[in-house]
Design an enzyme around this catalytic site. Structure first.
Site, PDB file in Angstrom:
ATOM      1  N   LYS A  80      60.529 -71.889 -98.976  1.00  0.00           N
ATOM      2  CA  LYS A  80      61.441 -70.875 -99.532  1.00  0.00           C
ATOM      3  C   LYS A  80      61.596 -69.682 -98.594  1.00  0.00           C
ATOM      4  O   LYS A  80      62.689 -69.218 -98.335  1.00  0.00           O
ATOM      5  CB  LYS A  80      60.919 -70.295-100.859  1.00  0.00           C
ATOM      6  CG  LYS A  80      60.628 -71.269-101.952  1.00  0.00           C
ATOM      7  CD  LYS A  80      60.245 -70.533-103.229  1.00  0.00           C
ATOM      8  CE  LYS A  80      58.926 -69.799-103.180  1.00  0.00           C
ATOM      9  NZ  LYS A  80      57.743 -70.641-103.147  1.00  0.00           N
ATOM     10  N   ARG A 101      58.218 -65.827-111.313  1.00  0.00           N
ATOM     11  CA  ARG A 101      57.284 -66.951-111.250  1.00  0.00           C
ATOM     12  C   ARG A 101      56.766 -67.315-112.637  1.00  0.00           C
ATOM     13  O   ARG A 101      55.959 -68.238-112.746  1.00  0.00           O
ATOM     14  CB  ARG A 101      56.102 -66.558-110.371  1.00  0.00           C
ATOM     15  CG  ARG A 101      56.064 -67.263-109.011  1.00  0.00           C
ATOM     16  CD  ARG A 101      54.925 -66.637-108.267  1.00  0.00           C
ATOM     17  NE  ARG A 101      54.353 -67.385-107.211  1.00  0.00           N
ATOM     18  CZ  ARG A 101      54.560 -67.105-105.914  1.00  0.00           C
ATOM     19  NH1 ARG A 101      55.405 -66.181-105.565  1.00  0.00           N
ATOM     20  NH2 ARG A 101      53.890 -67.777-104.994  1.00  0.00           N
ATOM     21  N   ARG A 127      48.826 -73.859 -91.975  1.00  0.00           N
ATOM     22  CA  ARG A 127      49.578 -72.627 -91.684  1.00  0.00           C
ATOM     23  C   ARG A 127      48.647 -71.555 -91.116  1.00  0.00           C
ATOM     24  O   ARG A 127      47.527 -71.378 -91.578  1.00  0.00           O
ATOM     25  CB  ARG A 127      50.221 -72.118 -92.980  1.00  0.00           C
ATOM     26  CG  ARG A 127      51.076 -70.888 -92.769  1.00  0.00           C
ATOM     27  CD  ARG A 127      52.084 -70.729 -93.850  1.00  0.00           C
ATOM     28  NE  ARG A 127      51.479 -70.299 -95.113  1.00  0.00           N
ATOM     29  CZ  ARG A 127      52.202 -70.040 -96.205  1.00  0.00           C
ATOM     30  NH1 ARG A 127      53.510 -70.194 -96.188  1.00  0.00           N
ATOM     31  NH2 ARG A 127      51.604 -69.651 -97.312  1.00  0.00           N
ATOM     32  N   ARG A 180      45.492 -67.458 -93.895  1.00  0.00           N
ATOM     33  CA  ARG A 180      45.512 -66.634 -95.106  1.00  0.00           C
ATOM     34  C   ARG A 180      44.436 -67.155 -96.049  1.00  0.00           C
ATOM     35  O   ARG A 180      44.283 -68.364 -96.188  1.00  0.00           O
ATOM     36  CB  ARG A 180      46.878 -66.767 -95.794  1.00  0.00           C
ATOM     37  CG  ARG A 180      47.852 -65.683 -95.431  1.00  0.00           C
ATOM     38  CD  ARG A 180      49.249 -65.988 -95.877  1.00  0.00           C
ATOM     39  NE  ARG A 180      49.409 -66.310 -97.303  1.00  0.00           N
ATOM     40  CZ  ARG A 180      50.599 -66.514 -97.879  1.00  0.00           C
ATOM     41  NH1 ARG A 180      51.709 -66.414 -97.175  1.00  0.00           N
ATOM     42  NH2 ARG A 180      50.693 -66.807 -99.164  1.00  0.00           N
ATOM     43  N   ARG A 222      46.758 -72.702-106.589  1.00  0.00           N
ATOM     44  CA  ARG A 222      48.167 -72.268-106.573  1.00  0.00           C
ATOM     45  C   ARG A 222      49.085 -73.371-107.087  1.00  0.00           C
ATOM     46  O   ARG A 222      50.061 -73.097-107.778  1.00  0.00           O
ATOM     47  CB  ARG A 222      48.575 -71.858-105.142  1.00  0.00           C
ATOM     48  CG  ARG A 222      47.951 -70.532-104.734  1.00  0.00           C
ATOM     49  CD  ARG A 222      47.981 -70.336-103.236  1.00  0.00           C
ATOM     50  NE  ARG A 222      49.289 -69.979-102.727  1.00  0.00           N
ATOM     51  CZ  ARG A 222      49.628 -70.047-101.439  1.00  0.00           C
ATOM     52  NH1 ARG A 222      48.755 -70.490-100.546  1.00  0.00           N
ATOM     53  NH2 ARG A 222      50.816 -69.674-101.041  1.00  0.00           N
TER      54      ARG A 222
HETATM   55  P1  AMP Z   1      53.621 -66.158-101.907  1.00  0.00           P
HETATM   56  O1  AMP Z   1      53.564 -65.599-100.554  1.00  0.00           O
HETATM   57  O2  AMP Z   1      54.982 -66.014-102.557  1.00  0.00           O
HETATM   58  O3  AMP Z   1      53.094 -67.573-102.002  1.00  0.00           O
HETATM   59  O4  AMP Z   1      52.647 -65.262-102.831  1.00  0.00           O
HETATM   60  C1  AMP Z   1      51.272 -65.126-102.526  1.00  0.00           C
HETATM   61  C2  AMP Z   1      50.496 -64.704-103.758  1.00  0.00           C
HETATM   62  O5  AMP Z   1      50.997 -63.444-104.251  1.00  0.00           O
HETATM   63  C3  AMP Z   1      50.602 -65.643-104.947  1.00  0.00           C
HETATM   64  O6  AMP Z   1      49.692 -66.722-104.871  1.00  0.00           O
HETATM   65  C4  AMP Z   1      50.273 -64.705-106.110  1.00  0.00           C
HETATM   66  O7  AMP Z   1      48.885 -64.419-106.157  1.00  0.00           O
HETATM   67  C5  AMP Z   1      50.974 -63.418-105.665  1.00  0.00           C
HETATM   68  N1  AMP Z   1      52.375 -63.381-106.156  1.00  0.00           N
HETATM   69  C6  AMP Z   1      53.514 -63.415-105.394  1.00  0.00           C
HETATM   70  N2  AMP Z   1      54.606 -63.344-106.172  1.00  0.00           N
HETATM   71  C7  AMP Z   1      54.158 -63.264-107.455  1.00  0.00           C
HETATM   72  C8  AMP Z   1      54.802 -63.190-108.727  1.00  0.00           C
HETATM   73  N3  AMP Z   1      56.144 -63.185-108.839  1.00  0.00           N
HETATM   74  N4  AMP Z   1      54.007 -63.121-109.831  1.00  0.00           N
HETATM   75  C9  AMP Z   1      52.676 -63.111-109.740  1.00  0.00           C
HETATM   76  N5  AMP Z   1      52.001 -63.205-108.580  1.00  0.00           N
HETATM   77  C10 AMP Z   1      52.732 -63.278-107.433  1.00  0.00           C
END
Ligand code: AMP
Length: 218
Positions: free
Chosen positions: A13, A88, A127, A160, A171
């Site tokens: 994404k 989400r 990654r 990360r 996740r």
């Molecule tokens: P991402 O980089 O989008 O995979 O986000 C990394 C982490 O940030 C996720 O695993 C969640 O812990 C947190 N996170 C990101 N976006 C959200 C969201 N919309 N709601 C809740 N937690 C989020």
């Protein structure tokens, strides 16, 4: 163009959002990026979010909605936008719908990127990211020139903490339980398009552009 990019972690994404943003000159809001910046800057919100993120859990809705509310309030002034990684959960999607309604704007499309679980695990566990400029690489598919340092700024690359195997499993579970219900949420509102995210980046992008051109508002 007002878009939401939906899909499990690792479906690409963020990569596709970057390409759309630079091509169409629209804004991007990534809650993952906003949260990681808050963690880096050690703000009170970042400190609260960190433990959830490290474990691969979702940060509570109230925190995330509070974080994006201000950004969302400015969306009507923008040329268009992509929301990457938000909403989400169903309560987040409802909060988004309320904010958009207040501003009398509508989403054009929600794109759901689909990739198999095996491929996602391969992508996320390989990654590597630059802690300084946030560039991302993959040990097999897109390595940096030296393999260990960032091509852009020379910083040592890191994995990360939420790309480690246990967090990745969490996740994916969290995605199935809390985010996948958004597929029917947006399907019912006739906003959803599915895209095969397993193809190479350029192929996915061409397909995305084709899909978007069919729904672009004049
Ligand atoms: P991402 O980089 O989008 O995979 O986000 C990394 C982490 O940030 C996720 O695993 C969640 O812990 C947190 N996170 C990101 N976006 C959200 C969201 N919309 N709601 C809740 N937690 C989020």
């Amino acid at each position: 163009m007002r878009l939401v990019f939906l899909g499990a972690p690792g479906v690409g994404k963020g990569t596709q959002a970057e390409k759309v943003v630079s091509h169409y000159h629209i804004a991007k809001i990534s809650t993952g990026d906003l949260l990681r910046a808050a963690v880096r800057n050690q703000t009170p919100l970042g400190l609260e979010a960190k433990s959830y993120m490290d474990q691969g859990r979702l940060v509570p809705d109230s925190v995330v909605i509070g974080l994006v509310r201000e950004k969302l309030a400015e969306l009507s002034k923008s040329n268009g936008f992509i929301l990457d990684g938000f909403p989400r959960t169903v309560p987040q999607a409802e909060a988004l719908a309320n904010v958009l309604e207040t501003q009398r704007i509508q989403l054009d499309r929600v794109i759901n990127f689909r990739v198999s679980r095996e491929e996602i695990i391969k992508r996320l566990s390989g990654r590597r990211s630059c802690p300084k400029c946030q560039a991302t690489y993959h040990v097999d598919f897109a390595p940096s020139k030296s393999g260990t340092a960032c091509d852009r700024c020379g910083e040592q690359l890191v994995q990360r903490s939420d790309d480690q195997r246990e967090a990745v499993d969490m996740r994916l579970r969290v995605y199935e339980d809390q985010t996948a219900p958004l597929i029917s949420f947006y399907e019912q509102r006739q906003l959803l398009s599915h895209l095969n995210g397993a193809e190479p980046v350029e192929v996915v992008y061409q397909e995305l552009v084709r899909t978007l051109s069919a729904y672009q508002t004049a």
